[in-house]
Write a protein that holds these residues in place. Sequence first.
Motif, short mmCIF file in Angstrom:
data_model
loop_
_atom_site.label_atom_id
_atom_site.label_comp_id
_atom_site.label_asym_id
_atom_site.label_seq_id
_atom_site.Cartn_x
_atom_site.Cartn_y
_atom_site.Cartn_z
N LYS A 160 30.89 14.41 -0.56
CA LYS A 160 29.56 14.75 -1.11
C LYS A 160 29.71 15.34 -2.52
CE LYS A 160 26.41 16.89 2.24
NZ LYS A 160 25.22 16.13 2.20
N VAL A 161 30.63 16.29 -2.67
CA VAL A 161 30.84 16.95 -3.96
C VAL A 161 31.31 15.93 -4.99
CG1 VAL A 161 32.23 18.67 -5.20
CG2 VAL A 161 31.29 19.23 -2.94
N ALA A 162 32.24 15.07 -4.57
CA ALA A 162 32.77 14.06 -5.49
C ALA A 162 31.67 13.14 -5.99
CB ALA A 162 33.86 13.25 -4.78
N ILE A 163 30.77 12.75 -5.11
CA ILE A 163 29.68 11.86 -5.50
C ILE A 163 28.71 12.59 -6.43
CG2 ILE A 163 27.67 10.59 -4.61
CD1 ILE A 163 29.48 9.95 -2.11
N ALA A 164 28.41 13.85 -6.09
CA ALA A 164 27.50 14.64 -6.93
C ALA A 164 28.07 14.83 -8.33
CB ALA A 164 27.23 16.00 -6.27
N MET A 165 29.38 15.05 -8.40
CA MET A 165 30.05 15.24 -9.69
C MET A 165 29.88 14.07 -10.63
SD MET A 165 33.85 16.61 -9.19
CE MET A 165 34.00 18.31 -8.67
N ARG A 166 29.91 12.89 -10.05
CA ARG A 166 29.84 11.68 -10.89
C ARG A 166 28.56 11.66 -11.70
NH1 ARG A 166 32.96 6.96 -10.28
NH2 ARG A 166 34.77 7.31 -8.96
N THR A 167 27.46 12.13 -11.12
CA THR A 167 26.21 12.16 -11.89
C THR A 167 26.05 13.48 -12.62
OG1 THR A 167 25.15 12.74 -9.81
CG2 THR A 167 24.88 10.49 -10.55
N ALA A 168 26.27 14.60 -11.91
CA ALA A 168 25.97 15.92 -12.51
C ALA A 168 26.87 16.22 -13.69
CB ALA A 168 26.13 17.00 -11.46
N LEU A 169 28.12 15.81 -13.61
CA LEU A 169 29.07 16.19 -14.66
C LEU A 169 29.55 14.96 -15.44
CD1 LEU A 169 31.18 18.84 -12.68
CD2 LEU A 169 29.12 19.18 -14.05
N ASP A 170 28.94 13.83 -15.15
CA ASP A 170 29.26 12.63 -15.91
C ASP A 170 30.76 12.31 -15.87
OD1 ASP A 170 28.45 10.50 -17.38
OD2 ASP A 170 28.67 11.50 -19.32
N VAL A 171 31.34 12.35 -14.69
CA VAL A 171 32.77 12.07 -14.58
C VAL A 171 32.97 10.61 -14.16
CG1 VAL A 171 33.20 14.48 -13.95
CG2 VAL A 171 33.15 12.75 -12.17
N ASP A 172 34.15 10.09 -14.47
CA ASP A 172 34.43 8.68 -14.17
C ASP A 172 35.21 8.50 -12.88
OD1 ASP A 172 33.32 7.93 -16.68
OD2 ASP A 172 35.17 8.61 -17.64
N GLY A 173 35.87 9.58 -12.44
CA GLY A 173 36.67 9.48 -11.24
C GLY A 173 36.96 10.87 -10.70
N VAL A 174 37.54 10.92 -9.51
CA VAL A 174 37.77 12.20 -8.85
C VAL A 174 39.09 12.14 -8.09
CG1 VAL A 174 36.91 13.73 -7.03
CG2 VAL A 174 35.28 12.63 -8.57
N ASN A 175 39.87 13.21 -8.17
CA ASN A 175 41.04 13.35 -7.30
C ASN A 175 40.70 14.32 -6.17
OD1 ASN A 175 42.99 13.30 -10.22
ND2 ASN A 175 43.26 11.82 -8.59
N LEU A 176 40.95 13.90 -4.92
CA LEU A 176 40.83 14.81 -3.78
C LEU A 176 42.24 15.16 -3.34
CD1 LEU A 176 38.08 13.20 -1.48
CD2 LEU A 176 37.82 15.01 -3.15
N VAL A 177 42.55 16.45 -3.33
CA VAL A 177 43.95 16.86 -3.09
C VAL A 177 44.02 18.03 -2.11
CG1 VAL A 177 46.04 17.77 -4.20
CG2 VAL A 177 44.55 16.22 -5.47
N VAL A 178 44.95 17.92 -1.16
CA VAL A 178 45.30 19.08 -0.32
C VAL A 178 46.76 19.40 -0.57
CG1 VAL A 178 45.59 19.96 2.03
CG2 VAL A 178 43.63 18.49 1.49
N ASN A 179 47.05 20.61 -1.04
CA ASN A 179 48.44 21.06 -1.17
C ASN A 179 48.78 21.80 0.12
OD1 ASN A 179 48.52 20.12 -3.83
ND2 ASN A 179 47.75 22.07 -4.63
N ASP A 180 49.70 21.25 0.90
CA ASP A 180 50.02 21.86 2.19
C ASP A 180 51.45 22.37 2.19
OD1 ASP A 180 49.21 22.43 4.95
OD2 ASP A 180 50.79 21.02 5.47
N GLY A 181 51.60 23.69 2.15
CA GLY A 181 52.93 24.30 2.16
C GLY A 181 53.38 24.68 0.77
N ARG A 182 54.21 25.73 0.69
CA ARG A 182 54.71 26.22 -0.60
C ARG A 182 55.38 25.12 -1.41
NH1 ARG A 182 54.09 31.69 -0.68
NH2 ARG A 182 54.28 32.51 1.41
#
Length: 139
Positions: A67-89
């Motif tokens: 949802k946030v990624a889709i909203a960003m595309r219009t609200a912040l005029d972005v061309d793409g989005v990275n979704l990232v989970v850093n798991d562990g040190r």
Amino acid sequence: MSDCIFCDIVAGTAPSRQVYADDDVIAFLDIRPVKPGHTLVIPRNHSRGLRDLAPADGEKMFAVGQKVAIAMRTALDVDGVNLVVNDGRAAMQTVFHTHLHVIPRHRGDKLSFAKSLVVRRDPHPDATAAKLRRALDQS
Ligand code: AMP
Ligand code: ZN
């Protein structure tokens, strides 16, 4: 105050620039954004990482990340989005409350992206949060 900063944000005892909240998940701006609009999505329930994250919370976290990624595309005029989970040190996790990074990207930003990994600052975070919040309210 608990010993988890994100639990404190969920409880409202630590400040955040919140852009989305429901019964299970909240989303707020990263305090050191790689790019303006860099958002963290977290389940309200505490888990340290993927090993103790309830799958249902993971599903909800991802759904809000989408949802946030889709909203960003219009609200912040972005061309793409990275979704990232850093798991562990070893994966550079520094806050041990499971979270999903939603990072805006722009066409041709490879070089400026590398630089922003070091600088990590949005000069207008309140305006960024307001734009994103508005888009999410309308979604
Ligand atoms: P990670 O390295 O995946 O654990 O990411 C943790 C992220 O949380 C980093 O990008 C930090 O900048 C961010 N962070 C730490 N404390 C706060 C805070 N109080 N409010 C918002 N973001 C935070
Ligand atoms: Zn926590």
